[in-house]
Design a protein around this motif. Sequence first.
Motif, PDB file in Angstrom:
ATOM      1  N   PHE A  59       0.851  -1.191   0.000  1.00 33.07           N
ATOM      2  CA  PHE A  59       0.000   0.000   0.000  1.00 33.07           C
ATOM      3  C   PHE A  59       0.888   1.244   0.000  1.00 33.07           C
ATOM      4  O   PHE A  59       2.057   1.184   0.414  1.00 33.07           O
ATOM      5  CB  PHE A  59      -0.907   0.007   1.235  1.00 33.07           C
ATOM      6  CG  PHE A  59      -1.982  -1.051   1.172  1.00 33.07           C
ATOM      7  CD1 PHE A  59      -3.073  -0.902   0.325  1.00 33.07           C
ATOM      8  CD2 PHE A  59      -1.895  -2.201   1.948  1.00 33.07           C
ATOM      9  CE1 PHE A  59      -4.055  -1.868   0.267  1.00 33.07           C
ATOM     10  CE2 PHE A  59      -2.880  -3.179   1.885  1.00 33.07           C
ATOM     11  CZ  PHE A  59      -3.962  -3.016   1.041  1.00 33.07           C
ATOM     12  N   ALA A  60       0.333   2.350  -0.468  1.00 33.30           N
ATOM     13  CA  ALA A  60       1.095   3.603  -0.522  1.00 33.30           C
ATOM     14  C   ALA A  60       1.256   4.170   0.896  1.00 33.30           C
ATOM     15  O   ALA A  60       1.194   3.427   1.869  1.00 33.30           O
ATOM     16  CB  ALA A  60       0.391   4.592  -1.436  1.00 33.30           C
ATOM     17  N   ASP A  61       1.421   5.428   1.020  1.00 38.34           N
ATOM     18  CA  ASP A  61       1.736   6.008   2.329  1.00 38.34           C
ATOM     19  C   ASP A  61       0.505   6.049   3.243  1.00 38.34           C
ATOM     20  O   ASP A  61      -0.614   5.788   2.810  1.00 38.34           O
ATOM     21  CB  ASP A  61       2.354   7.399   2.140  1.00 38.34           C
ATOM     22  CG  ASP A  61       1.351   8.441   1.687  1.00 38.34           C
ATOM     23  OD1 ASP A  61       0.284   8.600   2.316  1.00 38.34           O
ATOM     24  OD2 ASP A  61       1.632   9.118   0.686  1.00 38.34           O
ATOM     25  N   PRO A  62       0.689   6.365   4.500  1.00 37.00           N
ATOM     26  CA  PRO A  62      -0.416   6.350   5.485  1.00 37.00           C
ATOM     27  C   PRO A  62      -1.621   7.177   5.067  1.00 37.00           C
ATOM     28  O   PRO A  62      -2.768   6.744   5.250  1.00 37.00           O
ATOM     29  CB  PRO A  62       0.243   6.915   6.750  1.00 37.00           C
ATOM     30  CG  PRO A  62       1.672   6.527   6.634  1.00 37.00           C
ATOM     31  CD  PRO A  62       2.000   6.616   5.165  1.00 37.00           C
ATOM     32  N   ASP A 103       3.747  12.779  13.648  1.00 33.64           N
ATOM     33  CA  ASP A 103       4.910  12.302  12.898  1.00 33.64           C
ATOM     34  C   ASP A 103       5.334  10.898  13.322  1.00 33.64           C
ATOM     35  O   ASP A 103       5.737  10.084  12.490  1.00 33.64           O
ATOM     36  CB  ASP A 103       6.081  13.278  13.060  1.00 33.64           C
ATOM     37  CG  ASP A 103       5.860  14.544  12.248  1.00 33.64           C
ATOM     38  OD1 ASP A 103       4.937  14.566  11.405  1.00 33.64           O
ATOM     39  OD2 ASP A 103       6.596  15.518  12.470  1.00 33.64           O
ATOM     40  N   HIS A 104       5.230  10.656  14.606  1.00 37.57           N
ATOM     41  CA  HIS A 104       5.527   9.299  15.103  1.00 37.57           C
ATOM     42  C   HIS A 104       4.634   8.276  14.388  1.00 37.57           C
ATOM     43  O   HIS A 104       5.117   7.238  13.906  1.00 37.57           O
ATOM     44  CB  HIS A 104       5.288   9.267  16.613  1.00 37.57           C
ATOM     45  CG  HIS A 104       5.400   7.902  17.223  1.00 37.57           C
ATOM     46  ND1 HIS A 104       6.578   7.202  17.295  1.00 37.57           N
ATOM     47  CD2 HIS A 104       4.451   7.094  17.780  1.00 37.57           C
ATOM     48  CE1 HIS A 104       6.367   6.037  17.878  1.00 37.57           C
ATOM     49  NE2 HIS A 104       5.081   5.943  18.186  1.00 37.57           N
ATOM     50  N   TYR A 105       3.364   8.571  14.326  1.00 39.57           N
ATOM     51  CA  TYR A 105       2.438   7.687  13.616  1.00 39.57           C
ATOM     52  C   TYR A 105       2.842   7.540  12.152  1.00 39.57           C
ATOM     53  O   TYR A 105       2.897   6.441  11.610  1.00 39.57           O
ATOM     54  CB  TYR A 105       1.015   8.271  13.663  1.00 39.57           C
ATOM     55  CG  TYR A 105       0.132   7.707  14.739  1.00 39.57           C
ATOM     56  CD1 TYR A 105       0.333   8.045  16.069  1.00 39.57           C
ATOM     57  CD2 TYR A 105      -0.925   6.859  14.433  1.00 39.57           C
ATOM     58  CE1 TYR A 105      -0.499   7.542  17.066  1.00 39.57           C
ATOM     59  CE2 TYR A 105      -1.754   6.350  15.407  1.00 39.57           C
ATOM     60  CZ  TYR A 105      -1.549   6.688  16.736  1.00 39.57           C
ATOM     61  OH  TYR A 105      -2.371   6.184  17.693  1.00 39.57           O
ATOM     62  N   TYR A 106       3.101   8.681  11.519  1.00 37.86           N
ATOM     63  CA  TYR A 106       3.364   8.636  10.088  1.00 37.86           C
ATOM     64  C   TYR A 106       4.585   7.765   9.791  1.00 37.86           C
ATOM     65  O   TYR A 106       4.561   6.894   8.925  1.00 37.86           O
ATOM     66  CB  TYR A 106       3.561  10.052   9.545  1.00 37.86           C
ATOM     67  CG  TYR A 106       3.515  10.072   8.041  1.00 37.86           C
ATOM     68  CD1 TYR A 106       2.296  10.120   7.369  1.00 37.86           C
ATOM     69  CD2 TYR A 106       4.692  10.006   7.292  1.00 37.86           C
ATOM     70  CE1 TYR A 106       2.252  10.108   5.986  1.00 37.86           C
ATOM     71  CE2 TYR A 106       4.647   9.994   5.912  1.00 37.86           C
ATOM     72  CZ  TYR A 106       3.429  10.050   5.254  1.00 37.86           C
ATOM     73  OH  TYR A 106       3.370  10.023   3.892  1.00 37.86           O
ATOM     74  N   ASP A 107       5.613   7.985  10.568  1.00 38.67           N
ATOM     75  CA  ASP A 107       6.845   7.231  10.335  1.00 38.67           C
ATOM     76  C   ASP A 107       6.622   5.740  10.553  1.00 38.67           C
ATOM     77  O   ASP A 107       7.062   4.907   9.766  1.00 38.67           O
ATOM     78  CB  ASP A 107       7.940   7.728  11.283  1.00 38.67           C
ATOM     79  CG  ASP A 107       8.356   9.160  10.965  1.00 38.67           C
ATOM     80  OD1 ASP A 107       8.153   9.598   9.805  1.00 38.67           O
ATOM     81  OD2 ASP A 107       8.843   9.854  11.878  1.00 38.67           O
TER      82      ASP A 107
END
Lengths: 470, 470, 470
Positions: B52-55, B137-141
């Motif tokens: 899948f692509a990004d979050p 950002d923590h989630y995204y990473d």
Amino acid sequence: MTILTLHPDRLFPAEPTTRGIARALYAGVKDLPIISPHGHTDPSWFAYDQPFADPAQLLIVPDHYVFRMLYSQGVKLETLGIPTEDGSATATDGRAIWRIFAENYHLFRGTPSRMWLDWVFAEGFGIDVRLEAETADHYYDLIDAALKTPAFRPRALFDRFGIEAIATTESPLDPLDHHRAIRASGWTGRVMTAYRPDPVMDPEAAGFLDNIARFGETAGEDVSTFAGYLRAHRFHRARFREAGATSTDHGHPSAFTADLPRAEAEALYETVRSGKASAAEAELFRGQMLTEMARMSIEDGMVMQLHPGAFRSHNPSVLARFGRDKGADIPMPSEFVRNLKPLLDAYGNDPRLTLILFTLDEDTYSRELAPLAGHYPALRLGPPWWFHDSPEGMRRFRQRATETAGFYNTVGFNDDTRAFLSIPARHDVARRMDCGFLAQLVAEHRLEEDEAHEVARALAYDLAKAAYKL
Amino acid sequence: MTILTLHPDRLFPAEPTTRGIARALYAGVKDLPIISPHGHTDPSWFAYDQPFADPAQLLIVPDHYVFRMLYSQGVKLETLGIPTEDGSATATDGRAIWRIFAENYHLFRGTPSRMWLDWVFAEGFGIDVRLEAETADHYYDLIDAALKTPAFRPRALFDRFGIEAIATTESPLDPLDHHRAIRASGWTGRVMTAYRPDPVMDPEAAGFLDNIARFGETAGEDVSTFAGYLRAHRFHRARFREAGATSTDHGHPSAFTADLPRAEAEALYETVRSGKASAAEAELFRGQMLTEMARMSIEDGMVMQLHPGAFRSHNPSVLARFGRDKGADIPMPSEFVRNLKPLLDAYGNDPRLTLILFTLDEDTYSRELAPLAGHYPALRLGPPWWFHDSPEGMRRFRQRATETAGFYNTVGFNDDTRAFLSIPARHDVARRMDCGFLAQLVAEHRLEEDEAHEVARALAYDLAKAAYKL
Amino acid sequence: MTILTLHPDRLFPAEPTTRGIARALYAGVKDLPIISPHGHTDPSWFAYDQPFADPAQLLIVPDHYVFRMLYSQGVKLETLGIPTEDGSATATDGRAIWRIFAENYHLFRGTPSRMWLDWVFAEGFGIDVRLEAETADHYYDLIDAALKTPAFRPRALFDRFGIEAIATTESPLDPLDHHRAIRASGWTGRVMTAYRPDPVMDPEAAGFLDNIARFGETAGEDVSTFAGYLRAHRFHRARFREAGATSTDHGHPSAFTADLPRAEAEALYETVRSGKASAAEAELFRGQMLTEMARMSIEDGMVMQLHPGAFRSHNPSVLARFGRDKGADIPMPSEFVRNLKPLLDAYGNDPRLTLILFTLDEDTYSRELAPLAGHYPALRLGPPWWFHDSPEGMRRFRQRATETAGFYNTVGFNDDTRAFLSIPARHDVARRMDCGFLAQLVAEHRLEEDEAHEVARALAYDLAKAAYKL
């Protein structure tokens, strides 16, 4: 005689864990100031700060929730002192009226009126026995005496109730003298008006043609044209804003809106001004004017409120003898999805508009209102209204609206009342029910407790203040 | 930062005895395989098993539940990266989109999206802090990194989620290449299609005339006659059955059905093919075709599903800029008793037909749907749909439908989603809510616990499998 | 085999404090006599006191709640022994019918039928194992044997059930011989009739013209004129009152009423008598006649009951083969606010009229019925009806009606059944649910416990007796 007490846990869920959470949430909001952004108190109370009349005149005669129920069980409105249209005499002895009420107080079991009244008796007047036939005179004497003291003057109650701001509702035909007097008095209580143009927007309103004539005159506008009529609205809206108004209010039979081409709107206004509008044309005009009001709200920032769906004065005998607003207004099915579309097509995405929707048709909560408010930036949902301003009504509203609209597309509580003494009771019921609802979400691990505290405060205070720009 | 945990008792009633029963019931069903007989996952995921692509592209951009709520509170769809119809640019920075989402995550309090997303975060990605601005950002990473690992490829998730069978939904215009590729790949996951002929049955669908032309061509049928058009349906239905389909799905504005004499149906088809059908004729054709579909279902055994009652693309500005399915579909009142009668008159008693009804109008649960399903052998009730796929929605469905239709005229749960990661979360919510409902019946001695265990399993697994012939 | 027990706390809320209150309230009402003011038992049972036939003929064949559910799951009505319209044979072996029922008893999980039946089995017949395939014969033998004993004769059951008064329902075409026989027998059980004039008031009723001819003949009135037709009603109403009737009952498609000028009513009657009334004229006539019935009720004191909103015999195949009342009557949306207005305009304020309203459309509880009954002196709300005569249905009724109409505008419970053995079970469910509802109010400090005891008694006994003038 039986003891009257207000239990500190009233209205909280019985299950102990949930109740404990509800108590904690409520502790955080119970003393927040009251924001009352929509209601029908009389501004002359605050302007002149005169004592209220006797107990019956305060608590029975003006409260259609109360005399409606008594009437449904065969009590004549005449014996309750309800004034007649033709001025023919009805009961005037406050004590006798009060006794009838006391004898029939059991009829209110299970109703919100009972909870509000008990609050008024216990918290308001410090009474500690239940109202019933044998305590009728005790009540009457005690309340009557209290009303003669300074502590029960309107401004003292305003302070005691912790009211931060309260809105009344006036027609554009109102000179707003009382509001002017409040400001001139130097008293610092915040009492605003709200712009309720039904008498000049509804071609079926009593005296409509006279109303628009006066409406134009006081605005200094020629209302023989639609342009002049709209300018008169702008004039009066500005006048109301000067008297503190941040909102308009519209009590229409339906949520129907229209957005006609200008020439058609002008022609429709011609028809309406001729006094020969059909029912369909009257509805079209009301619908067109809602869109015009939205346009003006975008200009001047006033929040719109729409209260549709009542069949007014359903009982012609009661209307003929006692007039309007006598407990005979009955809800009808309401429709929002098609009806609001013209207005929403024009302004539903405009961040400058806030349109707060109320309903008497609870079916629309989950089917129409929550999906609409959960999409359109301009829409917000008003609290459960009128018959639904009640514990079960509030529970249904949260249960049906929250999952689709969330909490933040709602606007906190409105008391919508002219029963001044019941205002804190009504806000207290709302705060308790919202805390109970949130407590259930927490107890079922559908929401964290720290978040529930934030939401409880939003529902009790922040959202009303923000939505009404107070 | 705040801890994120999924409480093991989430969604169970708070009352301890009832909760204990709910826990025991849930223990018996929580690990049952997932039957997902109706949904909108993309078969290409399973065919090619690409990451899948990004979050943001995974969890926000395609989820109209999510961006609808953000939009309702003033967040521009452009800033969320929703693609435009004209291809003009919108946000592409996944991290920036994610930050907006995180900052507004409180808007989802009390909504099912919040519960599904927290499940995805905690169970899906092992995140242990709550989503908020400071954890964005923590989630995204973390999510971005996980999506690059083999464990987050579609097939790995399919296995991890315990999916026994999942249906996608395709139009007859779809070549079903992805489904063919799945089979050709040797992968053994069971992914079926479902026959959704709206584009060739709804004269008001975009491109309808082109659609039926292609529909006929690919079938090798002359669709200039009604007979040829029906043969083309038979062809495509057979083609879909070869790709595993056991069901058809019909998303109509209403539940209206018709069963015209053949000559009238042919004449109606002529009108429809001329491109000049009125709105009433379009509705008549859709209604006639539902009955034709029932006739074919009796021949070929495919289960019919009817999803009526949405006003599609209510917001023309959003439609023009962003296209369909952007959170602006709004439910309308629905009627089943008169509308279904022509179809039921013809086939309601036929044991070879199964017609599964869904509704967006909860009022019809107890008034219309449960009485109909509690009588007609051909009818079953689908689970609470769309806005009602939520804890309170599920509770209302069981409370209103069960006493008249029983449990065995319902068909278990459908997730109806293209949000693949939320599928186990959605089934888990349904299982928990059903166990909670059953636990209340047991605690109130309205059902014995051994029976509740059987029913819980039926609702979680058996009924879906049986109703959809899987 | 599994044990069958009726738990003493069944239907009470699970939360222990609330349950304790419910128990206490129930203890005060459980042994009150049964007032059954509306139902469909057969007066010949009480007239001749003959034993009931076999278990299947007693409990399955006449109970459309039971065979409806079996039919919905594919059980043929023929195999259940439902008699056919053409007299063609269906199953006659009671034991075989009973076995089918037993094998499918799980279908009733969560339905009120299950609770009523279990009561009949456990309390009525003293059976202590659950009904399932393996206990089918045990049940059959035991019930069959019991039915042959004197204790299971109708009058013995009447006494055992503690019935103080029970109403049957007859058409004006009924000679009331059975009621006469009851009186002549010297038996002192109170069995009244009720006046149900649908066959002579509904121009769309089967055999309507023949019906009014007989109706006139037996009254000795010339029904070729509207005046004569009305006189015939007065005659039959008097005849019914002599057989104990205190009420009339009206089962109309809608709540539509009319109050035409006399000449128009006469002309309408002419049209109706010609047999050429359109659907609209038939509806108008039914509506006019409701107002005529109200007029006569004011004269003779009979209480009116209105049961609107069923689409009768929705399934033409079942109608053709098995006739009416075979579980295929389906509710429709109902409207009361506009429909009742003509009647209410005329008599809504008249203290001599009592009009009891029932509905199959629960949406009208809070939106229309409670506001109407909470205002008009002539209106009262009947209990939850038919599909809503169920625990959840009762809960919804109290939750939605009480806050606006109070308890005292409702009329207690009606069993509305011909399933004689289920009558105590049905009243017991109603008493338990009402006590549970009241217990919640008490536990949430919305009502004091001493008041709840008074209300519980009113709901179980006093209100029915008063409303029906028994």
